[in-house]
Design a protein around this motif. Structure first.
Motif, mmCIF file in Angstrom:
data_model
loop_
_atom_site.group_PDB
_atom_site.id
_atom_site.type_symbol
_atom_site.label_atom_id
_atom_site.label_comp_id
_atom_site.label_asym_id
_atom_site.label_seq_id
_atom_site.Cartn_x
_atom_site.Cartn_y
_atom_site.Cartn_z
ATOM 1 N N ARG A 241 0.821 -1.216 0.000
ATOM 2 C CA ARG A 241 0.000 0.000 0.000
ATOM 3 C C ARG A 241 0.853 1.264 0.000
ATOM 4 N N GLU A 242 1.943 1.241 0.757
ATOM 5 C CA GLU A 242 2.793 2.431 0.832
ATOM 6 C C GLU A 242 3.385 2.773 -0.532
ATOM 7 N N GLY A 243 3.904 1.768 -1.219
ATOM 8 C CA GLY A 243 4.515 2.014 -2.519
ATOM 9 C C GLY A 243 3.506 2.437 -3.568
ATOM 10 N N LEU A 244 2.381 1.747 -3.616
ATOM 11 C CA LEU A 244 1.359 2.042 -4.627
ATOM 12 C C LEU A 244 0.664 3.374 -4.372
ATOM 13 N N SER A 245 0.662 3.811 -3.118
ATOM 14 C CA SER A 245 0.029 5.100 -2.787
ATOM 15 C C SER A 245 0.738 6.275 -3.452
ATOM 16 N N GLN A 246 1.968 6.058 -3.906
ATOM 17 C CA GLN A 246 2.684 7.130 -4.596
ATOM 18 C C GLN A 246 1.963 7.563 -5.879
ATOM 19 N N GLY A 261 -0.692 -8.456 -4.665
ATOM 20 C CA GLY A 261 -0.465 -7.400 -3.699
ATOM 21 C C GLY A 261 0.043 -7.955 -2.383
ATOM 22 N N LYS A 262 0.792 -7.139 -1.664
ATOM 23 C CA LYS A 262 1.340 -7.549 -0.372
ATOM 24 C C LYS A 262 0.638 -6.806 0.762
ATOM 25 N N GLY A 263 0.767 -7.365 1.970
ATOM 26 C CA GLY A 263 0.169 -6.727 3.138
ATOM 27 C C GLY A 263 -1.344 -6.710 3.074
ATOM 28 N N ASP A 264 -1.926 -5.530 3.310
ATOM 29 C CA ASP A 264 -3.385 -5.428 3.350
ATOM 30 C C ASP A 264 -3.995 -5.031 2.011
ATOM 31 N N VAL A 265 -3.211 -5.093 0.922
ATOM 32 C CA VAL A 265 -3.762 -4.778 -0.400
ATOM 33 C C VAL A 265 -4.692 -5.918 -0.829
ATOM 34 N N PRO A 266 -5.971 -5.628 -1.113
ATOM 35 C CA PRO A 266 -6.900 -6.690 -1.516
ATOM 36 C C PRO A 266 -6.469 -7.343 -2.827
ATOM 37 N N ASN A 267 -6.451 -8.680 -2.857
ATOM 38 C CA ASN A 267 -6.161 -9.423 -4.083
ATOM 39 C C ASN A 267 -7.484 -9.868 -4.689
ATOM 40 N N ILE A 268 -7.800 -9.343 -5.863
ATOM 41 C CA ILE A 268 -9.119 -9.536 -6.468
ATOM 42 C C ILE A 268 -9.039 -10.468 -7.672
ATOM 43 N N THR A 276 -16.490 -7.780 -3.311
ATOM 44 C CA THR A 276 -16.088 -7.412 -1.948
ATOM 45 C C THR A 276 -15.307 -6.098 -1.924
ATOM 46 N N ILE A 277 -15.033 -5.540 -3.106
ATOM 47 C CA ILE A 277 -14.273 -4.288 -3.158
ATOM 48 C C ILE A 277 -15.101 -3.170 -2.533
ATOM 49 N N LYS A 278 -14.535 -2.501 -1.558
ATOM 50 C CA LYS A 278 -15.236 -1.394 -0.913
ATOM 51 C C LYS A 278 -15.221 -0.168 -1.824
ATOM 52 N N PRO A 279 -16.324 0.570 -1.844
ATOM 53 C CA PRO A 279 -16.403 1.744 -2.729
ATOM 54 C C PRO A 279 -15.283 2.747 -2.505
ATOM 55 N N ASP A 280 -14.794 2.858 -1.260
ATOM 56 C CA ASP A 280 -13.758 3.849 -0.968
ATOM 57 C C ASP A 280 -12.344 3.277 -1.052
ATOM 58 N N GLU A 281 -12.220 2.001 -1.479
ATOM 59 C CA GLU A 281 -10.890 1.402 -1.605
ATOM 60 C C GLU A 281 -10.166 2.018 -2.794
ATOM 61 N N GLN A 282 -8.989 2.551 -2.557
ATOM 62 C CA GLN A 282 -8.247 3.226 -3.621
ATOM 63 C C GLN A 282 -7.123 2.384 -4.202
ATOM 64 N N ILE A 283 -6.729 1.325 -3.510
ATOM 65 C CA ILE A 283 -5.614 0.498 -3.975
ATOM 66 C C ILE A 283 -6.004 -0.969 -3.915
ATOM 67 N N LEU A 284 -5.846 -1.657 -5.013
ATOM 68 C CA LEU A 284 -6.151 -3.085 -5.040
ATOM 69 C C LEU A 284 -5.291 -3.795 -6.065
ATOM 70 N N SER A 285 -5.245 -5.120 -5.942
ATOM 71 C CA SER A 285 -4.429 -5.952 -6.819
ATOM 72 C C SER A 285 -5.312 -6.942 -7.566
ATOM 73 N N SER A 351 -0.771 -19.666 -1.963
ATOM 74 C CA SER A 351 -1.010 -18.859 -0.766
ATOM 75 C C SER A 351 -1.976 -17.720 -1.046
ATOM 76 N N ALA A 352 -2.032 -17.264 -2.297
ATOM 77 C CA ALA A 352 -2.944 -16.171 -2.651
ATOM 78 C C ALA A 352 -4.398 -16.619 -2.668
ATOM 79 N N VAL A 353 -4.625 -17.932 -2.742
ATOM 80 C CA VAL A 353 -5.993 -18.455 -2.735
ATOM 81 C C VAL A 353 -6.740 -17.990 -1.490
ATOM 82 N N ALA A 354 -6.043 -17.983 -0.361
ATOM 83 C CA ALA A 354 -6.687 -17.616 0.906
ATOM 84 C C ALA A 354 -7.226 -16.193 0.871
#
Length: 481
Positions: A241-246, A261-268, A276-285, A351-354
């Motif tokens: 999220r930190e890197g992509l927020s740039q 995506g790593k960390g808390d970035v949603p993998n779609i 499940t994507i939240k309307p206010d989500e600005q970063i996703l994978s 691991s991304a399946v989860a």
């Protein structure tokens, strides 16, 4: 008249019908944002022969060829309706009409089946959404082709800019040439011109600004008239999220990553968890190509049979991060020559399946082998099921999933006994079930899933972008729940 002459006369008749379909399909797409499908395959901008081949391919799924004489009446019926933006599958209309015993006319049946896209129910056409590509490699150029193809009336996604690092003399000309011709996916369908003075590529009338920058924080997109855009990062340089927020600069509203995506970035994975994507989500994978290939059939199998545990072995085409000849590489094996070796490597798909299927309790393991082909991979999904079954039940179920379920754009099905990897170059599905290779023994099922790890994945990326931008239109007839 001989049998051969009869066959040729029949072919010419079907050619004539397919030819008459093209202007209807084009007008619906340009004027009403209606995409005409045939068993989930778009017929927009297709040639006469391509339309006939799409009809013939139906035999791989349903067991019999679909004729243009069967689908034309439904296409003609669509022209009489007050349609709004939508996707309409005339193959499904023809198939469901055959099983309907109410004696309705084609016109009445069609009007009922697509009622959600007509009159007061229809979606109003929006103003479109700006899209920016950050990077212009294999995935970036294929996504660009798809965005240009889907421009339609101009009220959907609009590719406005491409951001790249400067490459020296005639940089933009060389990049346009790579968009125009591709050794794997063939030539671009349309025309491309270059305006070097204004750093612009014009593709099928779409003006695409080429912006040179080596730091996302240095770009002000509003200076180019770009507003509220979705930026697709296909470099893979930043994954958290930190890197992509740039990228969240003036003019950019959301960032979509074409890598896990790593960390808390949603993998779609579109078709599975995009809702499940939240309307206010600005970063996703959009996760990886392999994750997109295995998650939809894994969900389908778990829904019907239950999955206790599984292992995926991916036989994957080589990629740009491998060396052409033996040379230094930060990974231990990927430094060895890609076109000369099979290379054992790791995959994060299991691991991304989860992340994409949090309700799946089964433990999924995975490994991968890179092989000397430039495109199309196969995932071998070995599953222990919660109940015993047989091969025919699994085949019938997966065939039905590919035809009528909400996953029909993700899962394709083929029964051709001689299919090989190159047959799936250009497939728009996330994965294709190979019916002939399927193995079932009691509670064990082994699925062989082909996937175009470049183009099929790019289609999934565009579907996610369409969804978050509000221009992913509903499909009719509606798939079975």
């Amino acid at each position: 008249m001989t049998v051969n002459e009869d066959s040729f006369t029949n072919w010419k008749h079907r050619e004539e019908i397919a030819e008459s379909m093209i202007p209807i399909i084009g007008k619906l797409h340009r004027e009403r944002d209606v995409t005409v499908l045939l068993h989930s395959r778009s017929l927009v901008n297709k040639s006469v022969v391509s339309i006939l081949k799409a009809h013939r391919f139906a035999r791989q799924i349903t067991g019999r060829e679909l004729s243009v004489t069967e689908t034309l009446p439904f296409l003609q019926a669509l022209t009489t309706l007050d349609l709004g933006p939508s996707q309409i599958d005339i193959g499904m209309l023809a198939a469901t009409y055959k099983t309907d015993d109410r004696g309705l006319s084609v016109e009445a049946f069609t009007a009922e089946a697509v009622a959600g896209a007509t009159g007061a129910n229809k979606i109003e056409r929006g103003e479109g959404r700006d899209v920016v590509l950050y990077g212009f490699g294999r995935i970036g150029r294929l996504v660009a082709r798809l965005l240009i193809e889907k421009a339609g009336s101009g009220n959907g996604l609009r590719l406005r800019a491409i951001v790249v690092r400067g490459g020296g003399e005639q940089d933009i000309v060389k990049r346009a040439s790579l968009l125009r011709r591709d050794s794997i996916h063939g030539q671009f369908q349309g025309t491309i011109t270059v305006d070097e003075a204004n750093s612009t590529i014009v593709a099928n009338g779409n003006e695409i600004k080429v912006i040179y920058a080596d730091d996302p924080k240095k770009v002000d997109y509003t200076a180019y008239g770009i507003r509220n855009a979705i930026l697709i990062d296909n470099t893979g340089k930043w994954r958290d999220r930190e890197g992509l927020s740039q990228h969240l600069r003036p003019g950019i509203d959301k960032v979509v990553l074409t890598a896990p995506g790593k960390g808390d970035v949603p993998n779609i994975v579109h078709g599975v968890n995009h809702d499940t994507i939240k309307p206010d989500e600005q970063i996703l994978s959009c996760a990886s190509c392999t994750t997109n290939a295995i998650v939809p059939p894994l969900k389908a199998m778990d829904d019907e049979f239950g999955v206790l545990r599984g292992h995926v072995e991916t036989v994957h085409s080589f990629t740009n991060d491998q060396n052409l000849l033996d040379n230094y590489h930060k990974s231990e094996r990927r430094g060895r020559s890609a076109p000369l070796n099979m290379v054992i490597t790791e995959t994060g798909a299991a691991s991304a399946v989860a992340k994409a299927l949090p309700d799946l309790k089964a433990r999924i393991t995975g490994s991968s082998i890179r092989v000397p082909v430039p495109d199309v991979s196969i995932a071998i999904l070995n599953l222990q099921l919660a109940r015993e079954t047989d091969r025919q039940e699994v085949l019938d179920y997966l065939r039905d999933v590919s035809l009528t379920s909400p996953l029909r754009r993700q899962i394709d099905f083929i029964s051709a006994p001689d299919a090989v990897s190159s047959d799936f170059i250009g497939s728009r599905h996330a994965s294709i079930v190979d019916a002939g290779a399927l193995k079932v023994d009691g509670d064990n099922a082994i699925l062989y899933l082909w996937y175009d790890n470049e183009f099929g994945y790019s289609c999934q990326v565009v579907r996610v972008v369409q969804y978050v931008s509000g221009v992913e239109y509903p499909t009719y007839p509606a798939p079975a729940p």
